[in-house]
Design a protein around this motif. Structure first.
Motif, PDB file in Angstrom:
ATOM      1  N   VAL A   1       0.842  -1.193   0.000  1.00  0.00           N
ATOM      2  CA  VAL A   1       0.000   0.000   0.000  1.00  0.00           C
ATOM      3  C   VAL A   1       0.883   1.251   0.000  1.00  0.00           C
ATOM      4  O   VAL A   1       0.632   2.198  -0.749  1.00  0.00           O
ATOM      5  CB  VAL A   1      -0.962  -0.011   1.203  1.00  0.00           C
ATOM      6  N   LEU A   2       1.954   1.220   0.808  1.00  0.00           N
ATOM      7  CA  LEU A   2       2.849   2.386   0.833  1.00  0.00           C
ATOM      8  C   LEU A   2       3.469   2.624  -0.542  1.00  0.00           C
ATOM      9  O   LEU A   2       3.554   3.752  -1.013  1.00  0.00           O
ATOM     10  CB  LEU A   2       3.942   2.192   1.884  1.00  0.00           C
ATOM     11  N   GLU A   3       3.867   1.533  -1.176  1.00  0.00           N
ATOM     12  CA  GLU A   3       4.434   1.657  -2.527  1.00  0.00           C
ATOM     13  C   GLU A   3       3.412   2.248  -3.484  1.00  0.00           C
ATOM     14  O   GLU A   3       3.729   3.127  -4.288  1.00  0.00           O
ATOM     15  CB  GLU A   3       4.815   0.273  -3.057  1.00  0.00           C
TER      16      GLU A   3
ATOM     17  N   PHE B   1      -5.384   3.630   6.695  1.00  0.00           N
ATOM     18  CA  PHE B   1      -4.404   2.591   6.409  1.00  0.00           C
ATOM     19  C   PHE B   1      -3.650   2.184   7.654  1.00  0.00           C
ATOM     20  O   PHE B   1      -2.521   1.734   7.585  1.00  0.00           O
ATOM     21  CB  PHE B   1      -3.435   3.026   5.314  1.00  0.00           C
TER      22      PHE B   1
ATOM     23  N   ALA C   1       6.317   7.174   1.989  1.00  0.00           N
ATOM     24  CA  ALA C   1       5.261   7.783   1.185  1.00  0.00           C
ATOM     25  C   ALA C   1       4.213   8.399   2.097  1.00  0.00           C
ATOM     26  O   ALA C   1       3.647   9.427   1.809  1.00  0.00           O
ATOM     27  CB  ALA C   1       4.613   6.730   0.306  1.00  0.00           C
ATOM     28  N   ARG C   2       4.024   7.752   3.227  1.00  0.00           N
ATOM     29  CA  ARG C   2       2.965   8.226   4.089  1.00  0.00           C
ATOM     30  C   ARG C   2       3.306   9.613   4.650  1.00  0.00           C
ATOM     31  O   ARG C   2       2.480  10.506   4.670  1.00  0.00           O
ATOM     32  CB  ARG C   2       2.783   7.239   5.236  1.00  0.00           C
TER      33      ARG C   2
ATOM     34  N   PHE D   1      -2.314  -0.015   9.839  1.00  0.00           N
ATOM     35  CA  PHE D   1      -2.140  -1.455   9.867  1.00  0.00           C
ATOM     36  C   PHE D   1      -1.779  -1.957  11.264  1.00  0.00           C
ATOM     37  O   PHE D   1      -1.546  -3.134  11.457  1.00  0.00           O
ATOM     38  CB  PHE D   1      -1.046  -1.883   8.883  1.00  0.00           C
TER      39      PHE D   1
ATOM     40  N   LEU E   1       0.833   4.066  -2.811  1.00  0.00           N
ATOM     41  CA  LEU E   1       0.577   5.478  -2.518  1.00  0.00           C
ATOM     42  C   LEU E   1       1.692   6.335  -3.093  1.00  0.00           C
ATOM     43  O   LEU E   1       1.459   7.392  -3.665  1.00  0.00           O
ATOM     44  CB  LEU E   1       0.491   5.700  -1.008  1.00  0.00           C
ATOM     45  N   ALA E   2       2.927   5.850  -2.931  1.00  0.00           N
ATOM     46  CA  ALA E   2       4.063   6.623  -3.432  1.00  0.00           C
ATOM     47  C   ALA E   2       3.982   6.749  -4.941  1.00  0.00           C
ATOM     48  O   ALA E   2       4.193   7.818  -5.506  1.00  0.00           O
ATOM     49  CB  ALA E   2       5.368   5.944  -3.022  1.00  0.00           C
TER      50      ALA E   2
ATOM     51  N   PHE F   1       3.649  10.304  -6.485  1.00  0.00           N
ATOM     52  CA  PHE F   1       4.932  10.760  -7.033  1.00  0.00           C
ATOM     53  C   PHE F   1       5.277   9.964  -8.273  1.00  0.00           C
ATOM     54  O   PHE F   1       6.122   9.079  -8.238  1.00  0.00           O
ATOM     55  CB  PHE F   1       6.047  10.620  -5.985  1.00  0.00           C
TER      56      PHE F   1
END
Lengths: 202, 838
Positions: free
Chosen positions: A187-189, B14, B3-4, B16, A191-192, A196
């Motif tokens: 999920v972080l990937e 999100f 990213a967060r 977690f 979002l990035a 971006f």
């Protein structure tokens, strides 16, 4: 060949409307989000399909001239605005396509975020990312781990799952934890990548 | 920075950390209620194609479950798309066959046509074939069911309707094992309405489409396209996988499809048994002239097989194989055959020359003695050529092929036989044997079999008598050996041989140009840009002065381009490349290997200039041509695979990238050996791919081995070694092996200093080292290092203040992350003193 280089994400590739494959990929990636959001708003699948079509056409038009820029707002808000406009246009049956669905280069994004009332979009957007991450998990985790996790998803207690698979409860929790970490990273990937599109690789 | 942190979003959803994520995931995976389309209650979306969306639905009035298909573009559909859709309805309505899904009727909802069809509660035919607990279904059962599919398709063909999108998901098998062909989605009437497919858009699925459909041109499609798709399905039913590996990349799969080389194929065998192999391969023939003419011919052959009668599809003979071979390896085989042709042509010319001389002798008695001497020479040449010719034709082709090689003919196998037999055949005539071995060496080299080429050429070198007459031939041997060494990464030996050839060959301009070119490329590989430029300029000079061919002009021009690029003059390099590309395309057409070579150079330049999309596009184009020209397994294809694989380093591309690089490595191991420096180059790429995929433990041994190999052959300053080492350092760092990471970075800094780079270009390694020092709990050393870096960077005018300020800020954040606020403060103070920040 012998140097570090910048990678370009899906978002920057779709700026070229001629890049048909990227468009199809983009459509496949966001289609479910758009269709589900429409359903949540009580729109029939018939209209929802046309909203999706309208949205893709609008994106193709606006991205030719307008680069989505992270510093001017989040992509999810940009997309939301397009979806909202497409819905209102679809429901009022105006499909002349005269006005752009998306703001142009000159237009400022004045508070483009969804209103508090529209939590449906936020929920669907979150669901979209979780589904994407889960789809990746299903490609990576195989066999028993995935079966164990599916049972947990179905609401079975860890103890029952452990008994069913002949493992100890500890191992069941371990599976759950591994999937959790995997999903969080994905999920972080995502979002990035979403925010971006031109970021540098690791 | 994650990213967060940077998105500025409040992504509490999100979270977690707690248990909420599981509920959110359950919610996200729930299938929502879909509502209705007109009089149909929609139950689920079951398929989506380029043209239509198919739902499982219920007719509200009758409660009957149906399949509902809606034109995907709905109200936004173009007139052409609506027509196509309506045509489908018209076509499908005429079909009445138990193996074809029944059409109930057409409705319009808000002006958009929707079609109601029989709902088949079944599974795709490929799933059906697998889905028996006791293992796959019996082959005969699979073939019998497939025959019923053929009958259904044949029924439609007889009514003038093609399917053109046959694939397992369009052939459903119900609970009673009855097949149903669904979705005549691209069907069109055979004898009319040709315009519909002239849009140039191809809507079917790549893996199952016939080559002529993929070409997408204006060729009229016929029943043989459906025969092909049925062939793919049959292959999959029998062998459990698709014939062409589209999952490993579209380009190679397309190339394999174009060559008619399914992955299970070894020669003309699939391992199913001779007759069934022949049937499947005949259905899958890339050229439709070689396929079954219609579906019933395919079905009839399968029935003959099941009844134990002889089938009509025979394993083809030698002539067919030779023609096939020529198509499969247009470049390599053409050259092999060309070598033979040259020998033949040479022989004929010599005979003719001898005859002319005889006539001349009769006419001019005065010149008799000269003429006699010339005749002797011509006759000797003719005998030599005749001997080689007879050897190749009788010993190799006629004797060796039918018995020993059978249908599995390859040019490589042919050469092996020739190499083995030439010694005994020419034992008494060393100079003839030497010529044969020289030819064999040349052909081996073109096939990429460098070890065999070197062996034959060294024997030829030893066999040629050391007299002036044989000097040019020995020059040719030296030149060929030079190429072999150059292509094996043994550049110093190559340069020696090229220079030897220059001496022996004399003034002949074409070889001179080639040899200078070869020397230039070897010097480039060793990092001698100046020496290389001199050689390329000499080559170009010879080309221009003697008006030599375009191939040599392209080579010399692109060589100069590479030299410019290596010297950092990118615009100059681009000019040269563009010139070479235009020359190559004009002279050789779009699909020539020289076009591919220049495209690869341009891709490299694009990458260096940060134009990643252009680089990937050109690299793909280059690979496509190389595969077209050389087929699988050639080192030039490996180079193109590795180039593209290295470029595919974005998150979504890494798997494809890894697959390409691994193919490149496999080819190099097979052709050049596990220990070759080229294999090591590709392993450096694989290491980087693994690091990007965070598989650090896998990356470390790959990189360490590859770097050692590159350094042994090219030295520590080689760019491959440097980039490999930096990747290795990152792998160590990320797997917590900071000591080893530090050792590698310090080695890199040493190398960097040996290379003498300008200050502004050197900071990356210092930053990396500081990062390691921080991670090892030595914040003071890190701060000191970055202070020096910052001072150096602040002196440079090439770095904008804002960029520098941002970097300092990132450094400070790093220090604070490790709880080393002192270091952060020191850097802030220095930045202020240097005027980097306010």
């Amino acid at each position: 060949m012998t140097r570090e280089s910048t990678q370009e994400s899906l978002l920057s590739r779709v700026r070229d409307p001629a890049d048909d494959a990227s468009w199809r990929e983009f459509d496949a990636k966001y289609r479910d989000l758009v269709l589900r959001y429409c359903r949540r708003r009580g729109i029939s699948p018939h209209d929802a399909e046309d909203v999706r079509q309208l949205l893709m056409m609008g994106l193709a038009r606006s991205m030719r001239t307008f680069s989505y820029r992270p510093d001017r707002g989040r992509f999810r808000d940009y997309l939301y605005r397009g979806v909202r406009n497409a819905i209102s246009r679809q429901l009022s049956r105006r499909i002349d396509g005269a006005a752009p669905l998306f703001p142009g280069e000159a237009e400022e994004l004045v508070d483009p975020r969804p209103s508090a009332a529209d939590e449906a979009w936020e929920t669907e957007w979150r669901g979209h990312h979780l589904r994407q991450a889960m789809a990746k998990a299903e490609r990576v985790f195989r066999g028993r781990s995935l079966d164990v996790f599916r049972r947990l998803l179905a609401g079975d207690a860890a103890g029952d799952v452990a008994a069913a698979f002949g493992m100890n409860v500890e191992a069941v929790y371990k599976v759950k934890e591994r999937v959790r970490m995997f999903l969080e990273e994905r999920v972080l990937e995502q979002l990035a990548e979403e925010e971006f599109p031109d970021h540098d690789g690791p | 920075m994650t990213a967060r942190d940077s998105s500025g979003a409040s992504d509490a959803e999100f979270d977690f950390a707690g248990e909420a994520w599981l509920d959110h995931l359950v919610e996200a995976l729930e299938v929502p209620e879909l509502g209705s389309i007109g009089p149909y209650e929609i139950l689920e979306e079951v398929a989506r194609g380029g043209q239509g969306v198919v739902y499982r639905a219920r007719q509200v009035e009758t409660r009957r479950e149906i399949a509902l298909k809606r034109l995907v573009e709905g109200r936004h559909a173009s007139e052409a798309a609506r027509r196509r859709f309506e045509r489908e309805i018209e076509a499908a309505a005429t079909l009445d066959h138990p193996g074809i899904v029944t059409l109930f009727g057409v409705d319009r909802v808000d002006g958009v046509p929707v079609v109601a069809m029989q709902w088949i509660d079944g599974v795709p035919i490929d799933d059906w074939a697998r889905a028996v607990p006791s293992g796959p279904r019996r082959r005969e059962e699979r073939l019998r069911l497939f025959l019923r599919v053929c009958d259904a398709v044949e029924h439609a063909h007889r009514r003038g309707i093609l399917h053109l999108d046959l694939k397992p998901s369009n052939v459903l098998v119900d609970r009673d094992a009855n097949p149903h062909v669904v979705d005549f989605g691209l069907a069109r009437m055979i004898d009319r309405d040709l315009d519909l497919t002239r849009t140039g858009t191809f809507l079917g699925t790549l893996a199952y489409a016939s080559p002529e459909q993929l070409e997408g041109g204006r060729r009229r499609l016929d029943a043989r396209s459906d025969v092909y798709s049925l062939g793919v399905i049959l292959y999959e039913l029998l062998l459990g996988e698709r014939p062409f590996a589209f999952e490993d990349g579209v380009t190679p799969a397309l190339a394999a499809k174009g060559r008619g080389a399914p992955r299970a194929a070894e020669g003309r065998r699939l391992g199913l048994g001779g007759e069934l192999d022949a049937i499947v391969l005949k259905a899958l023939a890339p050229r439709r002239e070689e396929r079954y003419g219609n579906v019933s011919a395919l079905a009839d052959d399968l029935r003959r097989l099941l009844d134990g009668r002889p089938v009509l599809a025979h394993p083809p003979g030698i002539a067919y194989d030779l023609a096939k071979l020529a198509r499969r390896h247009p470049g390599a085989t053409a050259l092999g055959l060309l070598s033979l042709l040259l020998v033949i042509a040479g022989a004929i010319q010599s005979w003719r020359h001898a005859a002319e001389l005889r006539a001349e002798r009769n006419a001019q008695a005065a010149a008799r003695r000269d003429a006699e001497r010339a005749e002797e020479r011509a006759t000797a040449a003719a005998e030599t050529a005749d001997g080689i010719l007879r050897f190749l034709l009788s010993d190799v082709f006629e004797l060796a092929l039918p018995q020993n090689l059978g249908a599995d003919l390859t040019l490589g196998g042919l050469l092996d036989v020739a190499a083995e037999r030439s010694a005994e055949r020419f034992a008494a005539r060393p100079s003839v044997e030497a010529r044969v071995r020289l030819t064999l060496g040349e052909v081996y080299r073109r096939l990429g079999r460098y070890d065999a080429a070197e062996r034959e050429l060294l024997r030829a070198d030893a066999l040629f008598p050391a007299d002036p007459e044989h000097e040019p031939l020995r020059g040719r041997v030296a030149k060929q050996l030079g190429h072999v060494y150059a292509q094996s990464g043994r550049e110093p030996e190559a340069i020696v041989r090229f220079e030897e050839a220059l001496e022996r060959i004399g003034d002949a301009p074409a070889p001179r140009a080639d040899l200078e070119q070869g020397i230039g490329m070897c010097r480039l590989a060793r990092g001698d840009v100046v020496g290389a430029t001199v050689a390329f300029e000499r080559s170009l000079e010879v080309v221009v002065a003697h008006g030599l061919d375009d191939a040599r002009r392209v080579l010399a021009t692109s060589g100069l381009g590479i030299a410019r690029a290596k010297a950092g003059d990118f615009p100059g390099a681009r000019d040269r490349y563009e010139e070479a590309l235009a020359d190559a395309r004009r002279a050789f057409g779009p699909d020539d290997e020289r076009v591919a070579e220049v495209l690869a150079m341009l891709a490299d330049l694009d990458e260096a200039e940060g134009k990643k999309d252009d680089a990937i596009r050109r690299s793909r184009a280059s690979l496509r041509i190389m595969e077209l020209v050389y087929g699988d397994g050639h080192p030039l294809v490996a180079a193109a695979l590795g180039d593209l694989g290295g470029l595919l380093d974005a998150p979504g591309e890494l798997d494809e990238g890894a697959a390409l690089i691994e193919r490149a490595i496999a080819i190099n191991v097979a052709v050049r050996g596990d220990d070759s420096v080229f294999t090591a180059f590709h392993r450096c790429r694989l290491g980087k791919n693994l690091v990007l995929r965070r598989r650090y433990d896998d990356a470390i041994p790959v990189l360490a081995g590859a770097i050692a190999r590159v350094e042994a052959s090219r030295g520590r300053l080689d760019p491959w070694a440097r980039v490999g080492r930096e990747t290795l350092a990152r792998a160590y760092y990320h797997s917590g092996r900071q000591d080893e990471a530090e050792r590698e970075v310090r080695a890199l800094i040493e190398i960097r200093d040996a290379l003498g780079m300008p200050d502004w270009a050197r900071s990356r390694l210092d930053e990396f080292l500081a990062q390691i020092e921080l991670a090892c709990g030595r914040p003071d050393e890190a701060a000191e290092r970055l202070e020096r870096t910052l001072t150096a960077l602040a002196r440079s005018e090439r770095i904008p203040r804002a960029a520098l300020a941002a970097r300092v800020e990132a450094w400070q954040a790093g220090f604070r992350l490790f709880g080393a606020d002192d270091g952060a403060d020191r850097l802030e103070a220095l930045a202020a003193r240097l005027g980097v920040v306010e």
